[in-house]
Write a protein that holds these residues in place. Structure first.
Motif, PDB file in Angstrom:
ATOM      1  N   ALA A   1     -10.241  -8.296 -15.001  1.00 47.59           N
ATOM      2  CA  ALA A   1     -10.875  -6.997 -14.779  1.00 47.59           C
ATOM      3  C   ALA A   1     -10.716  -6.469 -13.359  1.00 47.59           C
ATOM      4  O   ALA A   1     -10.491  -5.276 -13.155  1.00 47.59           O
ATOM      5  N   LYS A   2     -10.834  -7.340 -12.358  1.00 43.95           N
ATOM      6  CA  LYS A   2     -10.812  -6.867 -10.969  1.00 43.95           C
ATOM      7  C   LYS A   2      -9.448  -6.307 -10.587  1.00 43.95           C
ATOM      8  O   LYS A   2      -9.348  -5.221  -9.998  1.00 43.95           O
ATOM      9  N   VAL A   3      -8.384  -7.032 -10.921  1.00 46.13           N
ATOM     10  CA  VAL A   3      -7.038  -6.519 -10.612  1.00 46.13           C
ATOM     11  C   VAL A   3      -6.750  -5.279 -11.462  1.00 46.13           C
ATOM     12  O   VAL A   3      -6.077  -4.354 -11.003  1.00 46.13           O
ATOM     13  N   ALA A   4      -7.283  -5.250 -12.683  1.00 39.73           N
ATOM     14  CA  ALA A   4      -7.096  -4.067 -13.543  1.00 39.73           C
ATOM     15  C   ALA A   4      -7.690  -2.824 -12.881  1.00 39.73           C
ATOM     16  O   ALA A   4      -7.110  -1.731 -12.954  1.00 39.73           O
ATOM     17  N   GLN A   5      -8.829  -2.985 -12.223  1.00 42.04           N
ATOM     18  CA  GLN A   5      -9.411  -1.846 -11.497  1.00 42.04           C
ATOM     19  C   GLN A   5      -8.492  -1.394 -10.365  1.00 42.04           C
ATOM     20  O   GLN A   5      -8.269  -0.195 -10.180  1.00 42.04           O
TER      21      GLN A   5
ATOM     22  N   PHE B   1      -5.210   2.376  -9.101  1.00 43.27           N
ATOM     23  CA  PHE B   1      -4.806   3.056  -7.860  1.00 43.27           C
ATOM     24  C   PHE B   1      -3.354   2.733  -7.508  1.00 43.27           C
ATOM     25  O   PHE B   1      -2.867   3.092  -6.448  1.00 43.27           O
ATOM     26  N   PHE B   2      -2.674   2.045  -8.441  1.00 41.42           N
ATOM     27  CA  PHE B   2      -1.266   1.697  -8.248  1.00 41.42           C
ATOM     28  C   PHE B   2      -0.400   2.238  -9.383  1.00 41.42           C
ATOM     29  O   PHE B   2       0.633   1.674  -9.700  1.00 41.42           O
ATOM     30  N   GLY B   3      -0.864   3.345  -9.990  1.00 46.13           N
ATOM     31  CA  GLY B   3      -0.039   4.025 -10.982  1.00 46.13           C
ATOM     32  C   GLY B   3      -0.532   3.982 -12.402  1.00 46.13           C
ATOM     33  O   GLY B   3      -0.109   4.788 -13.229  1.00 46.13           O
ATOM     34  N   ALA B   4      -1.402   3.040 -12.751  1.00 45.98           N
ATOM     35  CA  ALA B   4      -1.872   2.936 -14.137  1.00 45.98           C
ATOM     36  C   ALA B   4      -2.920   4.012 -14.426  1.00 45.98           C
ATOM     37  O   ALA B   4      -3.798   4.260 -13.610  1.00 45.98           O
TER      38      ALA B   4
ATOM     39  N   LEU C   1       0.822  -1.215   0.000  1.00 43.70           N
ATOM     40  CA  LEU C   1       0.000   0.000   0.000  1.00 43.70           C
ATOM     41  C   LEU C   1       0.853   1.261   0.000  1.00 43.70           C
ATOM     42  O   LEU C   1       0.449   2.300  -0.534  1.00 43.70           O
ATOM     43  N   GLN C   2       2.043   1.176   0.584  1.00 40.08           N
ATOM     44  CA  GLN C   2       2.967   2.315   0.557  1.00 40.08           C
ATOM     45  C   GLN C   2       3.385   2.609  -0.887  1.00 40.08           C
ATOM     46  O   GLN C   2       3.360   3.759  -1.332  1.00 40.08           O
ATOM     47  N   LEU C   3       3.753   1.574  -1.630  1.00 40.44           N
ATOM     48  CA  LEU C   3       4.119   1.758  -3.040  1.00 40.44           C
ATOM     49  C   LEU C   3       2.931   2.268  -3.837  1.00 40.44           C
ATOM     50  O   LEU C   3       3.081   3.130  -4.718  1.00 40.44           O
ATOM     51  N   GLY C   4       1.752   1.733  -3.524  1.00 45.61           N
ATOM     52  CA  GLY C   4       0.543   2.174  -4.211  1.00 45.61           C
ATOM     53  C   GLY C   4       0.292   3.657  -4.020  1.00 45.61           C
ATOM     54  O   GLY C   4      -0.029   4.368  -4.984  1.00 45.61           O
ATOM     55  N   ARG C   5       0.438   4.132  -2.793  1.00 45.39           N
ATOM     56  CA  ARG C   5       0.216   5.569  -2.517  1.00 45.39           C
ATOM     57  C   ARG C   5       1.211   6.439  -3.275  1.00 45.39           C
ATOM     58  O   ARG C   5       0.846   7.481  -3.825  1.00 45.39           O
ATOM     59  N   LEU C   6       2.475   6.021  -3.297  1.00 43.37           N
ATOM     60  CA  LEU C   6       3.504   6.791  -3.999  1.00 43.37           C
ATOM     61  C   LEU C   6       3.203   6.856  -5.498  1.00 43.37           C
ATOM     62  O   LEU C   6       3.282   7.914  -6.122  1.00 43.37           O
TER      63      LEU C   6
ATOM     64  N   LEU D   1       1.128  -5.827  -8.700  1.00 44.59           N
ATOM     65  CA  LEU D   1       0.818  -4.447  -8.295  1.00 44.59           C
ATOM     66  C   LEU D   1       2.058  -3.713  -7.780  1.00 44.59           C
ATOM     67  O   LEU D   1       2.224  -2.517  -8.030  1.00 44.59           O
ATOM     68  N   LYS D   2       2.945  -4.425  -7.091  1.00 46.49           N
ATOM     69  CA  LYS D   2       4.174  -3.780  -6.604  1.00 46.49           C
ATOM     70  C   LYS D   2       5.074  -3.358  -7.771  1.00 46.49           C
ATOM     71  O   LYS D   2       5.619  -2.245  -7.777  1.00 46.49           O
ATOM     72  N   VAL D   3       5.214  -4.237  -8.754  1.00 47.95           N
ATOM     73  CA  VAL D   3       6.056  -3.903  -9.921  1.00 47.95           C
ATOM     74  C   VAL D   3       5.412  -2.783 -10.733  1.00 47.95           C
ATOM     75  O   VAL D   3       6.094  -1.871 -11.217  1.00 47.95           O
ATOM     76  N   LEU D   4       4.089  -2.829 -10.878  1.00 46.73           N
ATOM     77  CA  LEU D   4       3.381  -1.756 -11.586  1.00 46.73           C
ATOM     78  C   LEU D   4       3.632  -0.414 -10.900  1.00 46.73           C
ATOM     79  O   LEU D   4       3.951   0.590 -11.546  1.00 46.73           O
ATOM     80  N   ALA D   5       3.481  -0.390  -9.588  1.00 43.89           N
ATOM     81  CA  ALA D   5       3.688   0.847  -8.827  1.00 43.89           C
ATOM     82  C   ALA D   5       5.120   1.344  -8.970  1.00 43.89           C
ATOM     83  O   ALA D   5       5.362   2.537  -9.183  1.00 43.89           O
ATOM     84  N   LEU D   6       6.080   0.427  -8.865  1.00 44.49           N
ATOM     85  CA  LEU D   6       7.484   0.827  -9.014  1.00 44.49           C
ATOM     86  C   LEU D   6       7.748   1.374 -10.415  1.00 44.49           C
ATOM     87  O   LEU D   6       8.508   2.329 -10.581  1.00 44.49           O
ATOM     88  N   SER D   7       7.094   0.802 -11.424  1.00 45.82           N
ATOM     89  CA  SER D   7       7.234   1.291 -12.799  1.00 45.82           C
ATOM     90  C   SER D   7       6.804   2.747 -12.894  1.00 45.82           C
ATOM     91  O   SER D   7       7.486   3.578 -13.503  1.00 45.82           O
ATOM     92  N   ARG D   8       5.674   3.059 -12.255  1.00 46.24           N
ATOM     93  CA  ARG D   8       5.176   4.455 -12.291  1.00 46.24           C
ATOM     94  C   ARG D   8       6.131   5.397 -11.557  1.00 46.24           C
ATOM     95  O   ARG D   8       6.347   6.539 -11.986  1.00 46.24           O
ATOM     96  N   ILE D   9       6.720   4.908 -10.486  1.00 50.67           N
ATOM     97  CA  ILE D   9       7.640   5.735  -9.696  1.00 50.67           C
ATOM     98  C   ILE D   9       8.932   6.009 -10.461  1.00 50.67           C
ATOM     99  O   ILE D   9       9.391   7.147 -10.541  1.00 50.67           O
ATOM    100  N   VAL D  10       9.524   4.966 -11.034  1.00 46.93           N
ATOM    101  CA  VAL D  10      10.814   5.111 -11.731  1.00 46.93           C
ATOM    102  C   VAL D  10      10.656   5.847 -13.053  1.00 46.93           C
ATOM    103  O   VAL D  10      11.460   6.714 -13.403  1.00 46.93           O
TER     104      VAL D  10
END
Length: 354
Positions: free
Chosen positions: A292-296, A300-303, A30-35, A267-276
């Motif tokens: 679909a559910k994870v896509a939603q 909130f994780f950078g996409a 959730l920390q990565l998601g917020r960032l 989701l962690k890798v997706l979030a890190l992708s948005r950060i980097v």
């Protein structure tokens, strides 16, 4: 240490490879998601999530690369090997246009006999019949293969393909841009520097491109970080990446086998992708591999984008992963997550909000 890293991100300062690795290995989900969500909101304050109506046309499944992670390829003498006739390809594109589609993504294998002349004739025919469609096709591996078969340089090949009607190049075949990993999963495919060279050449010709990452096969966390920073550096050196698309390895029916990454890992890798990759405007969530559910949740994780509706998709489906999505379902999914859906072009021009 993690507090210092989050402080840098909040101050819009780029982080180092070491800091990115620390986030991936020690940061909480959730920390990565917020960032990542903070960066998405900064880059896309309009609360809009985009998608494109497209079709993947796999013109052949004959491939000399024979990657261990791929369930789609066939040898030339296989009973179910194929090469689509031009008229069959045109019929598929006509169906795309009838449904309001604007993007054609044509990819196949490294066919031993298809040189530049085949693609020039095909792309010229497509552009003549369907000028409204963006031809977003081939991959760096295919471009390199065509150049080699035709006795041309990569630049000459791209110039000729561009003149014939190739508009932009998708980032397929990137997998992990670390050669030690590539030697394990795709030993016959081009190395990471050749992949990068095609994308740099396309950028010099003014062609838009995208970048991808397939993770969850046999790479380490350090390799994921290295991949992201290599993409970041290519972009800062004049790259034309309009989007970054991370997706997970699908082990079904493959020689490599194994398991796939979990939803949390995705989701962690997706979030890190948005950060980097704060120098690439758009990051795509992968409903094709995640559903679909994870896509939603990914929104909130950078996409900020969900890619194409994909009237047709065969490569990931060959590995037993076959989520489908109509335009109406895509719109419903985006609205359900609390965003405004918008249909876009390949280059992210907005065509219609819903």
């Amino acid at each position: 240490m993690l507090r210092e890293i989050t402080g840098k991100i909040a101050a819009q300062q780029p982080i180092t490879r070491e800091e990115a690795l620390r986030l991936l290995q020690e940061g909480e989900l959730l920390q990565l998601g917020r960032l990542a969500d903070g960066i998405r909101r900064r880059l896309h304050p309009e609360n809009r999530v985009t998608f494109v109506v497209d079709r993947n046309v796999n013109y052949t499944n004959i491939c000399e690369s024979q990657c261990k992670f791929c369930a789609f390829y066939r040898t030339k003498d296989a009973g179910d090997a194929y090469l689509l006739e031009e008229e069959a390809i045109f019929a598929k594109i006509a169906e795309l246009v009838e449904q309001g589609g604007t993007q054609l993504l044509m990819q196949g294998g490294l066919h031993p006999e298809l040189g530049i002349a085949f693609f020039e004739k095909l792309f010229t025919g497509i552009k003549k019949r369907f000028p409204q469609v963006q031809n977003h096709s081939l991959s760096p591996a295919e471009v390199t293969h065509i150049a080699s078969l035709s006795g041309l340089t990569v630049r000459e090949t791209l110039e000729r393909l561009h003149r014939a009607g190739l508009d932009s190049i998708p980032g397929g075949g990137a997998e992990i841009l670390v050669d030690s990993v590539r030697r394990q999963i795709s030993p016959k495919k081009i190395g990471w520097q050749q992949w990068a060279a095609v994308m740099a050449e396309a950028a010099r010709l003014g062609m838009p491109t995208t970048a991808t990452m397939m993770f969850g096969s046999c790479e380490q966390a350090e390799d994921i970080v290295e991949h992201l920073f290599r993409i970041r550096e290519l972009q800062s050196q004049g790259g034309t990446f309009t989007a970054f698309i991370p997706w997970t390895y699908q082990p079904g029916n493959t020689e490599l086998g194994g398991t796939t990454a979990t939803g949390v890992e995705y989701l962690k890798v997706l979030a890190l992708s948005r950060i980097v990759l704060d120098n690439i405007a758009n990051v795509q969530g992968s409903w094709v591999t995640q559903g679909a559910k994870v896509a939603q949740v990914a929104l909130f994780f950078g996409a900020n984008d969900l890619g194409g509706t994909m009237l047709e998709e065969n490569v990931v489906a060959a590995a037993g992963c076959s989520f489908r999505m109509s335009k109406e379902e895509m719109i419903e999914l985006i609205v359900g997550a609390g965003f405004t859906p918008a249909r876009r072009t390949t280059t992210y021009e907005i065509l219609q909000e819903y």
